[in-house]
Design a protein around this motif. Sequence first.
Motif, PDB file in Angstrom:
ATOM      1  N   LYS A  79      21.556  79.653 -65.270  1.00 31.02           N
ATOM      2  CA  LYS A  79      20.616  78.707 -64.661  1.00 31.02           C
ATOM      3  C   LYS A  79      21.214  78.101 -63.386  1.00 31.02           C
ATOM      4  O   LYS A  79      20.576  78.039 -62.338  1.00 31.02           O
ATOM      5  N   TRP A  80      22.463  77.666 -63.478  1.00 29.01           N
ATOM      6  CA  TRP A  80      23.132  77.063 -62.335  1.00 29.01           C
ATOM      7  C   TRP A  80      23.249  78.077 -61.190  1.00 29.01           C
ATOM      8  O   TRP A  80      22.988  77.759 -60.035  1.00 29.01           O
ATOM      9  N   SER A  81      23.626  79.339 -61.521  1.00 25.59           N
ATOM     10  CA  SER A  81      23.767  80.379 -60.499  1.00 25.59           C
ATOM     11  C   SER A  81      22.432  80.686 -59.840  1.00 25.59           C
ATOM     12  O   SER A  81      22.354  80.854 -58.610  1.00 25.59           O
ATOM     13  N   ALA A  82      21.343  80.769 -60.625  1.00 30.82           N
ATOM     14  CA  ALA A  82      20.015  81.055 -60.073  1.00 30.82           C
ATOM     15  C   ALA A  82      19.562  79.919 -59.154  1.00 30.82           C
ATOM     16  O   ALA A  82      19.001  80.166 -58.078  1.00 30.82           O
ATOM     17  N   GLU A  83      19.823  78.668 -59.568  1.00 32.32           N
ATOM     18  CA  GLU A  83      19.448  77.530 -58.735  1.00 32.32           C
ATOM     19  C   GLU A  83      20.262  77.506 -57.441  1.00 32.32           C
ATOM     20  O   GLU A  83      19.740  77.215 -56.359  1.00 32.32           O
ATOM     21  N   SER A  84      21.548  77.833 -57.544  1.00 34.25           N
ATOM     22  CA  SER A  84      22.400  77.882 -56.353  1.00 34.25           C
ATOM     23  C   SER A  84      21.933  78.981 -55.409  1.00 34.25           C
ATOM     24  O   SER A  84      21.846  78.778 -54.189  1.00 34.25           O
ATOM     25  N   LEU A  85      21.628  80.128 -55.957  1.00 30.82           N
ATOM     26  CA  LEU A  85      21.140  81.251 -55.154  1.00 30.82           C
ATOM     27  C   LEU A  85      19.818  80.889 -54.481  1.00 30.82           C
ATOM     28  O   LEU A  85      19.617  81.198 -53.289  1.00 30.82           O
ATOM     29  N   ALA A  86      18.942  80.213 -55.201  1.00 30.76           N
ATOM     30  CA  ALA A  86      17.647  79.808 -54.634  1.00 30.76           C
ATOM     31  C   ALA A  86      17.847  78.838 -53.477  1.00 30.76           C
ATOM     32  O   ALA A  86      17.175  78.946 -52.442  1.00 30.76           O
ATOM     33  N   SER A  87      18.780  77.899 -53.619  1.00 32.58           N
ATOM     34  CA  SER A  87      18.998  76.939 -52.537  1.00 32.58           C
ATOM     35  C   SER A  87      19.677  77.615 -51.336  1.00 32.58           C
ATOM     36  O   SER A  87      19.415  77.254 -50.189  1.00 32.58           O
ATOM     37  N   MET A  88      20.515  78.608 -51.611  1.00 27.84           N
ATOM     38  CA  MET A  88      21.150  79.347 -50.512  1.00 27.84           C
ATOM     39  C   MET A  88      20.130  80.182 -49.744  1.00 27.84           C
ATOM     40  O   MET A  88      20.253  80.382 -48.533  1.00 27.84           O
ATOM     41  N   LEU A  89      19.126  80.683 -50.411  1.00 22.05           N
ATOM     42  CA  LEU A  89      18.125  81.550 -49.791  1.00 22.05           C
ATOM     43  C   LEU A  89      16.923  80.772 -49.281  1.00 22.05           C
ATOM     44  O   LEU A  89      15.954  81.364 -48.816  1.00 22.05           O
ATOM     45  N   LYS A  90      16.975  79.460 -49.368  1.00 21.87           N
ATOM     46  CA  LYS A  90      15.859  78.628 -48.937  1.00 21.87           C
ATOM     47  C   LYS A  90      15.589  78.876 -47.448  1.00 21.87           C
ATOM     48  O   LYS A  90      16.489  78.957 -46.648  1.00 21.87           O
ATOM     49  N   GLY A  91      14.362  79.011 -47.137  1.00 19.34           N
ATOM     50  CA  GLY A  91      13.976  79.276 -45.765  1.00 19.34           C
ATOM     51  C   GLY A  91      13.785  80.761 -45.484  1.00 19.34           C
ATOM     52  O   GLY A  91      13.155  81.136 -44.510  1.00 19.34           O
ATOM     53  N   GLN A  92      14.358  81.601 -46.316  1.00 17.83           N
ATOM     54  CA  GLN A  92      14.141  83.044 -46.152  1.00 17.83           C
ATOM     55  C   GLN A  92      12.910  83.407 -46.974  1.00 17.83           C
ATOM     56  O   GLN A  92      12.844  83.138 -48.153  1.00 17.83           O
ATOM     57  N   GLU A  93      11.987  83.982 -46.339  1.00 15.65           N
ATOM     58  CA  GLU A  93      10.728  84.328 -47.006  1.00 15.65           C
ATOM     59  C   GLU A  93      10.798  85.781 -47.467  1.00 15.65           C
ATOM     60  O   GLU A  93      10.365  86.694 -46.786  1.00 15.65           O
ATOM     61  N   ASP A  94      11.395  85.977 -48.657  1.00 17.02           N
ATOM     62  CA  ASP A  94      11.444  87.321 -49.233  1.00 17.02           C
ATOM     63  C   ASP A  94      10.745  87.250 -50.587  1.00 17.02           C
ATOM     64  O   ASP A  94      11.287  86.707 -51.555  1.00 17.02           O
ATOM     65  N   PRO A  95       9.497  87.797 -50.682  1.00 15.36           N
ATOM     66  CA  PRO A  95       8.748  87.702 -51.926  1.00 15.36           C
ATOM     67  C   PRO A  95       9.461  88.357 -53.117  1.00 15.36           C
ATOM     68  O   PRO A  95       9.351  87.891 -54.246  1.00 15.36           O
ATOM     69  N   ASN A  96      10.196  89.425 -52.895  1.00 10.66           N
ATOM     70  CA  ASN A  96      10.923  90.084 -53.998  1.00 10.66           C
ATOM     71  C   ASN A  96      12.011  89.174 -54.559  1.00 10.66           C
ATOM     72  O   ASN A  96      12.178  89.068 -55.771  1.00 10.66           O
ATOM     73  N   LEU A  97      12.760  88.522 -53.660  1.00  8.98           N
ATOM     74  CA  LEU A  97      13.806  87.606 -54.120  1.00  8.98           C
ATOM     75  C   LEU A  97      13.199  86.416 -54.869  1.00  8.98           C
ATOM     76  O   LEU A  97      13.713  86.000 -55.904  1.00  8.98           O
ATOM     77  N   GLU A  98      12.123  85.863 -54.330  1.00 12.41           N
ATOM     78  CA  GLU A  98      11.453  84.733 -54.992  1.00 12.41           C
ATOM     79  C   GLU A  98      10.962  85.139 -56.384  1.00 12.41           C
ATOM     80  O   GLU A  98      11.101  84.385 -57.351  1.00 12.41           O
ATOM     81  N   ARG A  99      10.368  86.324 -56.467  1.00 12.25           N
ATOM     82  CA  ARG A  99       9.854  86.819 -57.754  1.00 12.25           C
ATOM     83  C   ARG A  99      11.009  86.990 -58.753  1.00 12.25           C
ATOM     84  O   ARG A  99      10.917  86.575 -59.905  1.00 12.25           O
ATOM     85  N   LEU A 100      12.121  87.587 -58.308  1.00 17.45           N
ATOM     86  CA  LEU A 100      13.283  87.796 -59.194  1.00 17.45           C
ATOM     87  C   LEU A 100      13.887  86.453 -59.640  1.00 17.45           C
ATOM     88  O   LEU A 100      14.245  86.279 -60.804  1.00 17.45           O
ATOM     89  N   LEU A 101      13.997  85.506 -58.724  1.00 15.88           N
ATOM     90  CA  LEU A 101      14.536  84.191 -59.099  1.00 15.88           C
ATOM     91  C   LEU A 101      13.601  83.469 -60.073  1.00 15.88           C
ATOM     92  O   LEU A 101      14.062  82.779 -60.987  1.00 15.88           O
TER      93      LEU A 101
END
Length: 186
Positions: free
Chosen positions: A136-158
């Motif tokens: 959970k912590w890793s997914a949240e960290s990854l999401a905050s690191m990728l914030k601003g990048q509009e990649d629907p595949n990454l958003e769906r996977l997260l």
Amino acid sequence: DDSGAILDANPQAESLLGLPVEAIKQKTSADFWPRGKQDQLTGIFEELRDSGTVERLDLDLCTASGRTVPVDLRACIIAFGDRDAVYFLIRDVTETRRAREEILEANRRLRELDHLKTDFLNTVSHELRTPLTSIKWSAESLASMLKGQEDPNLERLLTIIGDDNQRLSALIEQLLSFSSFDAGRL
């Protein structure tokens, strides 16, 4: 009779005690009582004098071969010819005692297995919490690191990772609640 002499016996007594009726009649009731427990027999005769009937469950008698047999005993005073005598009704409860001991052992084993199950549920639940918290912590960290990048595949996977993590966390909480409920702590 009231002195303990055996006046008569039936064929079942032969089978139980391992002696023919005539040999049984040469003995006293004390001869078939376990050593060290003669006070039980004395107590039975005293109670018979007071109340006329006695019932004792799960006593031990000794056979002619020295084997101990568990029995239930009922006794009452009867007229025997021109005198009073004691009538003993003795029932072999070997199978009943064996079955009771098996049930007690099975209950002990079930309690032991229940304890092992509870320990297992607690251990598994707690051990699963640690990696789920890390995921959970890793997914949240990854999401905050990728914030601003509009990649629907990454958003769906997260989103999948987050949803599945929540589902597994809820299952673990249910396991812990079940374990607490089962142990009587809830």
